[in-house]
Design a protein around this motif. Structure first.
Motif, PDB file in Angstrom:
ATOM      1  N   TYR A 196      26.349  -8.527 -77.379  1.00 62.98           N
ATOM      2  CA  TYR A 196      25.870  -9.056 -76.101  1.00 62.98           C
ATOM      3  C   TYR A 196      25.855 -10.585 -76.048  1.00 62.98           C
ATOM      4  N   GLN A 197      26.248 -11.244 -77.131  1.00 62.43           N
ATOM      5  CA  GLN A 197      26.172 -12.702 -77.183  1.00 62.43           C
ATOM      6  C   GLN A 197      27.021 -13.383 -76.115  1.00 62.43           C
ATOM      7  N   SER A 198      28.249 -12.948 -75.947  1.00 64.39           N
ATOM      8  CA  SER A 198      29.147 -13.579 -74.984  1.00 64.39           C
ATOM      9  C   SER A 198      28.632 -13.423 -73.553  1.00 64.39           C
ATOM     10  N   ALA A 199      28.247 -12.213 -73.181  1.00 62.44           N
ATOM     11  CA  ALA A 199      27.742 -11.960 -71.823  1.00 62.44           C
ATOM     12  C   ALA A 199      26.445 -12.729 -71.572  1.00 62.44           C
ATOM     13  N   SER A 200      25.586 -12.823 -72.577  1.00 61.49           N
ATOM     14  CA  SER A 200      24.327 -13.556 -72.442  1.00 61.49           C
ATOM     15  C   SER A 200      24.593 -15.046 -72.254  1.00 61.49           C
ATOM     16  N   MET A 201      25.507 -15.596 -73.034  1.00 57.63           N
ATOM     17  CA  MET A 201      25.830 -17.022 -72.917  1.00 57.63           C
ATOM     18  C   MET A 201      26.451 -17.331 -71.560  1.00 57.63           C
ATOM     19  N   GLU A 202      27.254 -16.409 -71.037  1.00 58.25           N
ATOM     20  CA  GLU A 202      27.828 -16.588 -69.697  1.00 58.25           C
ATOM     21  C   GLU A 202      26.724 -16.663 -68.645  1.00 58.25           C
ATOM     22  N   LYS A 203      25.723 -15.814 -68.753  1.00 61.36           N
ATOM     23  CA  LYS A 203      24.613 -15.835 -67.804  1.00 61.36           C
ATOM     24  C   LYS A 203      23.823 -17.144 -67.915  1.00 61.36           C
ATOM     25  N   ILE A 204      23.590 -17.615 -69.133  1.00 65.26           N
ATOM     26  CA  ILE A 204      22.880 -18.878 -69.330  1.00 65.26           C
ATOM     27  C   ILE A 204      23.688 -20.032 -68.737  1.00 65.26           C
ATOM     28  N   THR A 205      24.990 -20.076 -69.024  1.00 65.63           N
ATOM     29  CA  THR A 205      25.863 -21.138 -68.517  1.00 65.63           C
ATOM     30  C   THR A 205      25.882 -21.140 -66.990  1.00 65.63           C
ATOM     31  N   HIS A 206      25.959 -19.981 -66.386  1.00 59.10           N
ATOM     32  CA  HIS A 206      25.937 -19.876 -64.923  1.00 59.10           C
ATOM     33  C   HIS A 206      24.616 -20.425 -64.366  1.00 59.10           C
ATOM     34  N   PHE A 207      23.506 -20.067 -64.980  1.00 62.85           N
ATOM     35  CA  PHE A 207      22.191 -20.557 -64.569  1.00 62.85           C
ATOM     36  C   PHE A 207      22.133 -22.085 -64.662  1.00 62.85           C
ATOM     37  N   LEU A 208      22.600 -22.645 -65.771  1.00 65.61           N
ATOM     38  CA  LEU A 208      22.584 -24.097 -65.955  1.00 65.61           C
ATOM     39  C   LEU A 208      23.490 -24.796 -64.946  1.00 65.61           C
ATOM     40  N   ASN A 209      24.641 -24.205 -64.645  1.00 66.32           N
ATOM     41  CA  ASN A 209      25.546 -24.791 -63.655  1.00 66.32           C
ATOM     42  C   ASN A 209      24.898 -24.859 -62.277  1.00 66.32           C
ATOM     43  N   ILE A 210      24.120 -23.855 -61.932  1.00 66.97           N
ATOM     44  CA  ILE A 210      23.402 -23.865 -60.652  1.00 66.97           C
ATOM     45  C   ILE A 210      22.438 -25.044 -60.598  1.00 66.97           C
ATOM     46  N   LEU A 211      21.852 -25.378 -61.750  1.00 65.21           N
ATOM     47  CA  LEU A 211      20.923 -26.517 -61.835  1.00 65.21           C
ATOM     48  C   LEU A 211      21.650 -27.856 -61.924  1.00 65.21           C
ATOM     49  N   GLY A 212      22.978 -27.828 -62.028  1.00 63.35           N
ATOM     50  CA  GLY A 212      23.761 -29.056 -62.118  1.00 63.35           C
ATOM     51  C   GLY A 212      23.968 -29.552 -63.533  1.00 63.35           C
ATOM     52  N   ILE A 213      23.711 -28.711 -64.512  1.00 63.01           N
ATOM     53  CA  ILE A 213      23.887 -29.089 -65.915  1.00 63.01           C
ATOM     54  C   ILE A 213      25.211 -28.510 -66.401  1.00 63.01           C
ATOM     55  N   LYS A 214      26.140 -29.414 -66.696  1.00 61.46           N
ATOM     56  CA  LYS A 214      27.493 -28.991 -67.084  1.00 61.46           C
ATOM     57  C   LYS A 214      27.706 -28.972 -68.595  1.00 61.46           C
ATOM     58  N   LYS A 215      26.907 -29.741 -69.342  1.00 64.62           N
ATOM     59  CA  LYS A 215      27.067 -29.793 -70.793  1.00 64.62           C
ATOM     60  C   LYS A 215      26.022 -28.914 -71.467  1.00 64.62           C
ATOM     61  N   CYS A 216      26.481 -28.098 -72.410  1.00 71.94           N
ATOM     62  CA  CYS A 216      25.578 -27.249 -73.182  1.00 71.94           C
ATOM     63  C   CYS A 216      26.048 -27.278 -74.627  1.00 71.94           C
ATOM     64  N   ARG A 217      25.201 -27.805 -75.490  1.00 75.70           N
ATOM     65  CA  ARG A 217      25.533 -27.916 -76.910  1.00 75.70           C
ATOM     66  C   ARG A 217      24.702 -26.927 -77.704  1.00 75.70           C
ATOM     67  N   GLN A 218      25.307 -26.335 -78.710  1.00 69.25           N
ATOM     68  CA  GLN A 218      24.611 -25.329 -79.501  1.00 69.25           C
ATOM     69  C   GLN A 218      24.162 -25.922 -80.824  1.00 69.25           C
ATOM     70  N   ARG A 219      22.902 -25.708 -81.157  1.00 76.63           N
ATOM     71  CA  ARG A 219      22.365 -26.169 -82.433  1.00 76.63           C
ATOM     72  C   ARG A 219      22.255 -25.026 -83.425  1.00 76.63           C
ATOM     73  N   LYS A 220      21.753 -23.880 -82.978  1.00 77.68           N
ATOM     74  CA  LYS A 220      21.550 -22.729 -83.878  1.00 77.68           C
ATOM     75  C   LYS A 220      22.026 -21.467 -83.189  1.00 77.68           C
ATOM     76  N   ILE A 221      22.749 -20.656 -83.903  1.00 80.63           N
ATOM     77  CA  ILE A 221      23.147 -19.339 -83.405  1.00 80.63           C
ATOM     78  C   ILE A 221      22.780 -18.329 -84.487  1.00 80.63           C
ATOM     79  N   GLU A 222      22.027 -17.321 -84.098  1.00 83.78           N
ATOM     80  CA  GLU A 222      21.636 -16.273 -85.037  1.00 83.78           C
ATOM     81  C   GLU A 222      22.057 -14.931 -84.483  1.00 83.78           C
ATOM     82  N   GLU A 223      22.436 -14.052 -85.354  1.00 88.02           N
ATOM     83  CA  GLU A 223      22.738 -12.691 -84.939  1.00 88.02           C
ATOM     84  C   GLU A 223      21.505 -11.826 -85.161  1.00 88.02           C
TER      85      GLU A 223
END
Length: 102
Positions: A72-99
């Motif tokens: 579900y990681q890819s679909a979840s990240m897509e939803k987060i990115t879409h939410f941030l784009n609505i807020l006008g935030i185009k850059k998203c950097r990843q610090r930690k990724i855990e499975e």
């Protein structure tokens, strides 16, 4: 993949950051969560609220926690990115990724 996303925002004065906690589930089964910090790019690096310049600074998001079941990681990240784009935030950097294991 149809997953549900819930968002809980909070504000941290000392860091001048809005922090979004995302919770994901599918058919009432928890599949993970993520924590995203959003702030002005310079302020995130300095952790300083004092801005000497009056120029417009770009907003940026930092993934602080991303604990999502692998499939579900890819679909979840897509939803987060879409939410941030609505807020006008185009850059998203990843610090930690855990499975998360099932």
């Amino acid at each position: 993949m149809d997953i549900n996303m819930k968002v809980q925002p909070s504000f941290f004065d000392e860091e001048c950051a809005i922090v979004f906690s995302f919770y994901f589930d599918q058919e009432a089964k928890k599949i993970g969560e993520a924590v995203i910090y959003t702030c002005e790019e310079v302020d995130c690096l300095k952790m300083d609220c004092q801005a000497d310049s009056k120029e417009l600074k770009e907003k940026v998001a930092y993934v602080e926690q991303f604990s999502i079941v692998k499939e579900y990681q890819s679909a979840s990240m897509e939803k987060i990115t879409h939410f941030l784009n609505i807020l006008g935030i185009k850059k998203c950097r990843q610090r930690k990724i855990e499975e998360v294991l099932n």
